[in-house]
Scaffold this active site. Structure first.
Site, short mmCIF file in Angstrom:
data_model
loop_
_atom_site.label_atom_id
_atom_site.label_comp_id
_atom_site.label_asym_id
_atom_site.label_seq_id
_atom_site.Cartn_x
_atom_site.Cartn_y
_atom_site.Cartn_z
N GLY A 12 66.02 8.90 -2.09
CA GLY A 12 67.44 9.15 -1.77
C GLY A 12 68.41 8.94 -2.91
O GLY A 12 69.61 8.76 -2.68
N SER A 13 67.92 9.01 -4.17
CA SER A 13 68.86 8.79 -5.28
C SER A 13 69.87 9.94 -5.40
O SER A 13 71.02 9.72 -5.77
CB SER A 13 68.13 8.56 -6.60
OG SER A 13 67.58 9.75 -7.08
N ARG A 65 57.18 23.49 13.45
CA ARG A 65 58.32 23.45 12.54
C ARG A 65 59.61 23.93 13.23
O ARG A 65 60.67 23.32 13.11
CB ARG A 65 58.04 24.31 11.30
CG ARG A 65 59.11 24.18 10.23
CD ARG A 65 58.84 25.13 9.08
NE ARG A 65 57.49 25.00 8.57
CZ ARG A 65 57.10 24.07 7.71
NH1 ARG A 65 57.97 23.19 7.26
NH2 ARG A 65 55.86 24.00 7.28
N LEU A 93 62.04 24.90 5.27
CA LEU A 93 62.88 25.16 6.43
C LEU A 93 62.40 26.42 7.14
O LEU A 93 61.98 27.38 6.50
CB LEU A 93 64.35 25.33 6.03
CG LEU A 93 65.01 24.21 5.24
CD1 LEU A 93 66.52 24.43 5.21
CD2 LEU A 93 64.69 22.84 5.80
N ASN A 107 69.92 23.09 -2.21
CA ASN A 107 68.75 22.27 -2.55
C ASN A 107 68.81 21.94 -4.04
O ASN A 107 69.37 22.70 -4.82
CB ASN A 107 67.46 23.05 -2.26
CG ASN A 107 66.21 22.24 -2.59
OD1 ASN A 107 66.14 21.05 -2.29
ND2 ASN A 107 65.23 22.86 -3.23
N HIS A 109 66.21 21.09 -7.26
CA HIS A 109 64.80 21.17 -7.65
C HIS A 109 64.66 20.74 -9.11
O HIS A 109 65.45 21.17 -9.96
CB HIS A 109 64.29 22.60 -7.45
CG HIS A 109 62.84 22.73 -7.75
ND1 HIS A 109 61.86 22.29 -6.87
CD2 HIS A 109 62.19 23.21 -8.83
CE1 HIS A 109 60.67 22.51 -7.41
NE2 HIS A 109 60.85 23.06 -8.60
N GLU A 142 64.90 32.07 2.72
CA GLU A 142 63.64 31.93 3.47
C GLU A 142 62.46 31.64 2.56
O GLU A 142 61.41 31.23 3.03
CB GLU A 142 63.33 33.19 4.29
CG GLU A 142 64.30 33.52 5.39
CD GLU A 142 65.62 34.11 4.86
OE1 GLU A 142 65.67 34.49 3.66
OE2 GLU A 142 66.59 34.13 5.63
N ASP A 145 62.11 27.56 -2.93
CA ASP A 145 62.79 27.36 -4.22
C ASP A 145 63.26 28.69 -4.82
O ASP A 145 63.02 28.97 -6.01
CB ASP A 145 61.86 26.62 -5.20
CG ASP A 145 61.49 25.24 -4.68
OD1 ASP A 145 62.30 24.62 -3.98
OD2 ASP A 145 60.37 24.78 -4.97
N GLU A 174 70.06 15.54 -12.63
CA GLU A 174 70.21 15.92 -11.21
C GLU A 174 71.44 15.25 -10.62
O GLU A 174 72.21 15.86 -9.88
CB GLU A 174 68.96 15.52 -10.41
CG GLU A 174 67.70 16.28 -10.79
CD GLU A 174 66.53 15.93 -9.87
OE1 GLU A 174 66.73 15.81 -8.65
OE2 GLU A 174 65.40 15.76 -10.39
#
Ligand code: GAR
Length: 212
Positions: A12-13, A65, A93, A107, A109, A142, A145, A174
């Site tokens: 969780g950084s 899912r 997802l 997101n 990455h 969909e 990445d 990041e």
């Protein structure tokens, strides 16, 4: 006030970098309204509880899912979330989730996409022998990445780097990139042209008009 929903699976950084950026006014007019994890033991959930944020654990175990994602979407809606931020959320997802928040899921990455998607991106970069890698903040679509890139920051691979050392230097970037990207997206001051993120400046507006 725009409401953010954070999804995480571990440390969780990145979530904390976003929360700090809000507290310090680097992201304005926003609040975190819910932090969701698929893992009860995620350190990020404990950190969110400590900060007094609303948290929810929605486990994947033994469920389809689509079913798990429907519960996540319902929880996000319940909390009035406008922008979903995946912060080390290590699950794909479902198409239904992506469709529920069109161009409103981000997101981060740890590589310069489209290089090294998937797991262990930093190790993939080391093994491949690239001289420069980095991180990417992108919209989620969909495919894994794959969505429109909001911003990237480059990180050189140094002699003697191992996975841990390289990952740590990428992580620093990041923590700068994610708040900056969220700020940009919340401003709404951009256009997506084909699959390119273009900031709305008068110069860019002319270029886009000319191209159309
Ligand atoms: C970060 O390095 C993030 O880029 C990566 O997981 C780490 C989470 O760290 N995400 C992915 O690899 C997604 N494909 P954090 O929990 O400390 O934010």
């Amino acid at each position: 006030m725009k409401r953010l929903g954070i999804l995480l699976s571990g440390r969780g950084s990145n979530f904390l970098a976003i929360a700090d950026a809000i507290d310090r006014g680097r992201i304005t007019n926003a609040e975190i309204s819910i932090v969701i994890s698929n893992r009860a033991e995620a350190a990020g959930i404990a950190a969110a509880n400590t900060r007094g944020l609303a948290t929810r654990v929605i486990e994947a175990r033994g469920r389809k899912r689509a079913e798990q994602d429907a519960e996540i979407v319902a929880c996000l809606r319940e909390h009035g979330v406008a922008l979903v931020c995946l912060a080390g959320y290590m699950r794909l997802l479902s198409p239904e989730f992506v469709a529920a928040y069109p161009q409103a899921i981000l997101n981060i990455h740890p590589s310069l996409l489209p290089a090294f998607p998937g797991l262990d991106a930093q190790l993939q970069a080391l093994r491949y022998g690239v001289a420069i890698t980095g991180c990417t903040v992108h919209f989620v679509d969909e495919q894994l990445d794959h969505g429109v890139i909001v911003l990237q920051r480059a990180v050189p691979v140094l002699e003697g780097d191992d996975e841990a050392a390289l990952s740590a230097r990428i992580l620093e970037q990041e923590h700068v990139a994610y708040p900056e990207a969220i700020s940009r997206v919340l401003s709404g001051n951009y256009t997506i042209v084909d699959r390119r993120y273009v900031a709305n400046t008068s110069h860019n507006a002319t270029l886009i008009e000319e191209a159309q």
